[in-house]
Write a protein that holds these residues in place. Sequence first.
Motif, PDB file in Angstrom:
ATOM      1  N   GLY A  19       0.817  -1.210   0.000  1.00  0.00           N
ATOM      2  CA  GLY A  19       0.000   0.000   0.000  1.00  0.00           C
ATOM      3  C   GLY A  19       0.846   1.253   0.000  1.00  0.00           C
ATOM      4  O   GLY A  19       0.549   2.221  -0.712  1.00  0.00           O
ATOM      5  N   THR A  22       2.280   1.622  -3.581  1.00  0.00           N
ATOM      6  CA  THR A  22       1.311   2.081  -4.576  1.00  0.00           C
ATOM      7  C   THR A  22       0.837   3.506  -4.286  1.00  0.00           C
ATOM      8  O   THR A  22       0.432   4.222  -5.205  1.00  0.00           O
ATOM      9  CB  THR A  22       0.097   1.135  -4.625  1.00  0.00           C
ATOM     10  OG1 THR A  22      -0.499   1.045  -3.325  1.00  0.00           O
ATOM     11  CG2 THR A  22       0.501  -0.254  -5.075  1.00  0.00           C
ATOM     12  N   MET A  23       0.892   3.926  -3.014  1.00  0.00           N
ATOM     13  CA  MET A  23       0.500   5.293  -2.675  1.00  0.00           C
ATOM     14  C   MET A  23       1.472   6.311  -3.242  1.00  0.00           C
ATOM     15  O   MET A  23       1.118   7.474  -3.463  1.00  0.00           O
ATOM     16  CB  MET A  23       0.415   5.441  -1.156  1.00  0.00           C
ATOM     17  CG  MET A  23      -0.128   6.783  -0.684  1.00  0.00           C
ATOM     18  SD  MET A  23      -0.238   6.896   1.118  1.00  0.00           S
ATOM     19  CE  MET A  23       1.499   7.012   1.546  1.00  0.00           C
ATOM     20  N   ILE A 119       2.773  -0.064  -8.707  1.00  0.00           N
ATOM     21  CA  ILE A 119       1.323  -0.232  -8.666  1.00  0.00           C
ATOM     22  C   ILE A 119       0.916  -1.570  -9.267  1.00  0.00           C
ATOM     23  O   ILE A 119       0.157  -2.344  -8.673  1.00  0.00           O
ATOM     24  CB  ILE A 119       0.639   0.936  -9.407  1.00  0.00           C
ATOM     25  CG1 ILE A 119       0.806   2.233  -8.612  1.00  0.00           C
ATOM     26  CG2 ILE A 119      -0.841   0.635  -9.641  1.00  0.00           C
ATOM     27  CD1 ILE A 119       0.323   3.464  -9.333  1.00  0.00           C
ATOM     28  N   THR A 146      -3.974   3.670  -0.965  1.00  0.00           N
ATOM     29  CA  THR A 146      -3.628   4.505  -2.112  1.00  0.00           C
ATOM     30  C   THR A 146      -4.357   5.842  -2.042  1.00  0.00           C
ATOM     31  O   THR A 146      -3.825   6.881  -2.447  1.00  0.00           O
ATOM     32  CB  THR A 146      -3.969   3.775  -3.420  1.00  0.00           C
ATOM     33  OG1 THR A 146      -3.309   2.510  -3.438  1.00  0.00           O
ATOM     34  CG2 THR A 146      -3.528   4.583  -4.631  1.00  0.00           C
TER      35      THR A 146
END
Length: 421
Positions: A19, A22-23, A119, A146
């Motif tokens: 997470g 991807t953030m 991602i 995200t």
Amino acid sequence: RAPGPVPAAIAPAVLGALGALTMLGPFGTDAYLPALPSIRTDLAAAAGATQLTLTGYSVGMAIGQLVAGPVSDAIGRRRPLLAGSAGMVVGGLIGALAGNLVILVIGCFVMGVCAAVGIVAGRAVVADLASGPALTRGYALLGTLTGLGPVLGPLGGVALMTLFGWRGIFAGLAVAAAACCAAVAAIVPESLPPSRRVRGGLRAMAGNAGTALRSRGYLCGATVIWFGFGGLFAYIAASAFVVQAVLGFSPTVYSIVFAANGIGLIVAGLVCARLTGRCPDRTLIGIGLAMESAGMLLVAVATVGGWVSPLTILPGMFLIAASMGFIFGPATSSALAGLRHVAGTALAILGAIQFVVAGVVSPLVELRPDTGPFALVGGVCVTLAWAGFVAFRPGPAGGGAAPVRSLTASSPSTEPTTPPG
């Protein structure tokens, strides 16, 4: 050979590391948006030229996903994750040290490509390590993490710019990427064993893409994400102008509104994660689309009726933003049903087209200085999302992929089975 059994859950630490990685994608662009005027002055750029940094970042995101997905299907997930996070460190340093706008755009492009790797490969890890309701829950929580990017990005960017200037923002992104790289190295396992990897080069990758695009389940979930996100991006692109120029609020109030809507998305994602297993994915997707439709309808009715005010527009924007909390996880899980063996390629196509739709939507909502384009473009996107949700609904068996032969390495065993005794 078809994929083997998949565990029913994914470790919270692994999900947290993925997470955070991807953030970095949405956090990266939102963090340096407040610095664009300073960048223009410092680099003596022409008016509007600094927007090319966003273009470079977005193009990099689209290209990176198309490359990262098939590559992760072929060589596994861990190496692309490490390479992507390390590459984002390089991109951030290029941006921090840029002496002119061209170098800065190159740095943003590198960051976009490498963020896309994180991602796609990160989502593919979730598909490898979870199944059933746990898969939907994992994607809902991943989407929630995200969603912190747009909330924390502007705040972090302003803080870094205040302390270190605009270059400090890019240096800060490099440090954050390095931390994510270390977390991946320490926590995230290789989730795709060699026996399940794709061989055959570009021909196999093209075949995997065809497998995904012939799947009704994939197209059902993907069109919901493509056009549902298009509606969300119509809100993102129009929000600054609508809140400040149309409703008359200050930039500070706009940042509060934007953050509050981001929190709404996070809360919706957490609620969706709790409902997973109790409600079918289609029900959760329907809730999300209904929320987005209600928000768009509020904006449209206010625009047509001449009732544009904070009491009509702001609740509509909140519903549009929060709706993705119910859409992202279930729609992604639905799209990947039966396609676990080509998850990287399937996710790459999903993400690349998602950003293409966003790129088309963004300039359209600025065609007129009012809420009309926002209402029209957003309404068309939501209508297309509903159309895909209905038109590509899988058959009674709930099948995901079309019955196409797997393109993974091994063939089914032909050894005879000898009964005991």
